[in-house]
Design an enzyme around this catalytic site. Structure first.
Site, PDB file in Angstrom:
ATOM      1  N   TYR A 154       0.839  -1.208   0.000  1.00 58.34           N
ATOM      2  CA  TYR A 154       0.000   0.000   0.000  1.00 58.34           C
ATOM      3  C   TYR A 154       0.878   1.264   0.000  1.00 58.34           C
ATOM      4  CZ  TYR A 154      -3.747   3.175   1.607  1.00 58.34           C
ATOM      5  OH  TYR A 154      -4.653   4.200   1.732  1.00 58.34           O
ATOM      6  N   LYS A 158       1.118   4.196  -2.832  1.00 61.31           N
ATOM      7  CA  LYS A 158       0.767   5.589  -2.526  1.00 61.31           C
ATOM      8  C   LYS A 158       1.973   6.522  -2.714  1.00 61.31           C
ATOM      9  CE  LYS A 158      -3.579   4.967  -1.566  1.00 61.31           C
ATOM     10  NZ  LYS A 158      -4.632   5.590  -2.386  1.00 61.31           N
TER      11      LYS A 158
HETATM   12  P1  NDP Z   1     -13.162   2.333   0.984  1.00 64.02           P
HETATM   13  O1  NDP Z   1     -12.623   0.959   1.209  1.00 64.02           O
HETATM   14  O2  NDP Z   1     -14.267   2.827   1.855  1.00 64.02           O
HETATM   15  O3  NDP Z   1     -13.584   2.499  -0.544  1.00 64.02           O
HETATM   16  C1  NDP Z   1     -12.738   2.101  -1.584  1.00 64.02           C
HETATM   17  C2  NDP Z   1     -13.323   2.543  -2.884  1.00 64.02           C
HETATM   18  O4  NDP Z   1     -12.420   2.182  -3.938  1.00 64.02           O
HETATM   19  C3  NDP Z   1     -14.661   1.875  -3.170  1.00 64.02           C
HETATM   20  O5  NDP Z   1     -15.546   2.837  -3.682  1.00 64.02           O
HETATM   21  C4  NDP Z   1     -14.319   0.842  -4.255  1.00 64.02           C
HETATM   22  O6  NDP Z   1     -15.342   0.616  -5.197  1.00 64.02           O
HETATM   23  C5  NDP Z   1     -13.172   1.549  -4.966  1.00 64.02           C
HETATM   24  N1  NDP Z   1     -12.377   0.584  -5.732  1.00 64.02           N
HETATM   25  C6  NDP Z   1     -11.562  -0.391  -5.272  1.00 64.02           C
HETATM   26  N2  NDP Z   1     -11.031  -1.089  -6.294  1.00 64.02           N
HETATM   27  C7  NDP Z   1     -11.530  -0.535  -7.440  1.00 64.02           C
HETATM   28  C8  NDP Z   1     -11.359  -0.819  -8.816  1.00 64.02           C
HETATM   29  N3  NDP Z   1     -10.549  -1.801  -9.237  1.00 64.02           N
HETATM   30  N4  NDP Z   1     -12.035  -0.061  -9.723  1.00 64.02           N
HETATM   31  C9  NDP Z   1     -12.837   0.951  -9.315  1.00 64.02           C
HETATM   32  N5  NDP Z   1     -13.041   1.256  -8.018  1.00 64.02           N
HETATM   33  C10 NDP Z   1     -12.393   0.517  -7.088  1.00 64.02           C
HETATM   34  O7  NDP Z   1     -11.893   3.293   1.101  1.00 64.02           O
HETATM   35  P2  NDP Z   1     -11.761   4.831   1.538  1.00 64.02           P
HETATM   36  O8  NDP Z   1     -12.955   5.585   1.153  1.00 64.02           O
HETATM   37  O9  NDP Z   1     -11.293   4.840   2.937  1.00 64.02           O
HETATM   38  O10 NDP Z   1     -10.507   5.244   0.642  1.00 64.02           O
HETATM   39  C11 NDP Z   1     -10.598   6.020  -0.534  1.00 64.02           C
HETATM   40  C12 NDP Z   1      -9.188   6.392  -0.963  1.00 64.02           C
HETATM   41  O11 NDP Z   1      -8.560   7.132   0.081  1.00 64.02           O
HETATM   42  C13 NDP Z   1      -8.297   5.182  -1.223  1.00 64.02           C
HETATM   43  O12 NDP Z   1      -7.434   5.452  -2.307  1.00 64.02           O
HETATM   44  C14 NDP Z   1      -7.499   5.055   0.057  1.00 64.02           C
HETATM   45  O13 NDP Z   1      -6.279   4.405  -0.161  1.00 64.02           O
HETATM   46  C15 NDP Z   1      -7.329   6.520   0.414  1.00 64.02           C
HETATM   47  N6  NDP Z   1      -7.017   6.750   1.813  1.00 64.02           N
HETATM   48  C16 NDP Z   1      -7.882   6.373   2.800  1.00 64.02           C
HETATM   49  C17 NDP Z   1      -7.553   6.579   4.121  1.00 64.02           C
HETATM   50  C18 NDP Z   1      -8.447   6.210   5.258  1.00 64.02           C
HETATM   51  O14 NDP Z   1      -8.016   6.362   6.410  1.00 64.02           O
HETATM   52  N7  NDP Z   1      -9.657   5.756   5.037  1.00 64.02           N
HETATM   53  C19 NDP Z   1      -6.269   7.209   4.483  1.00 64.02           C
HETATM   54  C20 NDP Z   1      -5.462   7.575   3.369  1.00 64.02           C
HETATM   55  C21 NDP Z   1      -5.829   7.346   2.080  1.00 64.02           C
HETATM   56  P3  NDP Z   1     -16.369  -0.645  -5.135  1.00 64.02           P
HETATM   57  O15 NDP Z   1     -16.892  -0.698  -3.725  1.00 64.02           O
HETATM   58  O16 NDP Z   1     -17.389  -0.292  -6.149  1.00 64.02           O
HETATM   59  O17 NDP Z   1     -15.565  -1.859  -5.499  1.00 64.02           O
END
Ligand code: NDP
Length: 245
Positions: A154, A158
């Site tokens: 991860y 990132k």
């Molecule tokens: P969630 O696990 O809540 O959501 C992840 C999202 O990514 C979902 O909408 C999912 O879509 C989508 N996704 C995953 N794989 C694919 C794919 N192959 N194609 C299209 N969509 C995809 O994560 P967060 O909302 O917490 O995270 C959002 C972003 O923020 C991420 O990049 C994460 O790394 C980053 N982030 C989050 C942090 C946190 O503390 N939460 C901290 C730092 C960064 P679906 O459900 O439709 O598969």
């Protein structure tokens, strides 16, 4: 603020992406709500935007798939003619110590978090360069800035996003396109809810502000980077992490 702008947010059916989609729509943008598996929740995001008088459409695409991404962007451009704001938000974790990390889990995380963003930017690059304006916002992470034990895949993805951001920013700056990364800390979503209580407690201790962040705090920064107030900001990594980094 974003009237007549078209925004594409990847992974916008849940979590941070959902909040970003709702926020951009509330500020006048037409939003393409991309999802991979969560059709039902993506449809609900669209319904919520439309109920508030906004424009949105949910579109399925596995952004880690190069060909599927090409088709997705082709269809988006055919229908909307342009994308002004691209938010590469979709992301996954498959945490483990490096010694136990499988090749599949390494590849899966890199393919989604880093190659997914490449796929979107690459397939939209011609359109962005032609229109000579646009905002690309990549959702990185504090793990990409500081590293994090148990998250080598991860963190690498990132950190890679930060390199991608800075390089594309240099390539596109002369055409007035801004490319920036947002590095959230510990934000309350499904992703972090899956952590053990012990992991949550030790993470909380690393946050100088002493609390987790919420999705709105990330979306507000993305809104700023999507709007004209950030027209002279490019190639930056901006933390939204309660002081963690
Ligand atoms: P969630 O696990 O809540 O959501 C992840 C999202 O990514 C979902 O909408 C999912 O879509 C989508 N996704 C995953 N794989 C694919 C794919 N192959 N194609 C299209 N969509 C995809 O994560 P967060 O909302 O917490 O995270 C959002 C972003 O923020 C991420 O990049 C994460 O790394 C980053 N982030 C989050 C942090 C946190 O503390 N939460 C901290 C730092 C960064 P679906 O459900 O439709 O598969």
């Amino acid at each position: 603020m974003l009237k007549d702008k078209v925004a594409l947010v990847t992974g916008a059916g849940r979590g941070i992406g959902k909040e970003i989609a709702l926020t951009l729509a509330k500020n006048g943008a037409t939003v393409i709500v991309n999802y991979n598996g969560s059709k039902e929740s993506a449809d609900k995001v669209v319904e919520e935007i439309q109920a508030n008088g906004g424009n949105a459409e949910a579109v399925q695409c596995n952004i880690s798939d190069y060909k599927a991404s090409e088709e997705f962007i082709k269809n988006v451009l055919a229908k909307y003619k342009k994308v002004d704001i691209l938010v590469n938000n979709a992301g996954v974790t498959r945490d483990n110590l490096i010694m136990r990390m499988s090749e599949e889990d390494y590849d899966m995380v890199l393919d989604t978090n880093l190659k997914g963003a490449f796929n979107m930017i690459k397939h939209l690059s011609r359109s962005f360069l032609k229109q000579k304006s646009g905002k690309i916002i990549n959702i990185s992470s504090v793990s990409g800035v500081l590293g994090n034990a148990g998250q080598a895949n991860y963190s690498a993805s990132k950190a890679g996003l930060i390199g991608l951001t800075k390089s594309v920013a240099r390539e596109m700056a002369s055409r007035g396109i801004c490319v920036n990364a947002v590095a959230p800390g510990f934000i309350d979503t499904d992703m972090t809810r899956a952590l053990s209580d012990d992991a949550k407690e030790s993470l909380n201790k690393m946050i100088p502000m002493g609390r987790t962040g919420n999705t709105k705090e990330v979306a507000d920064l993305v809104l700023f980077l999507a709007g004209s107030g950030s027209d002279y900001i490019t190639g930056q990594v901006i933390g939204v992490d309660g002081g963690m980094s």
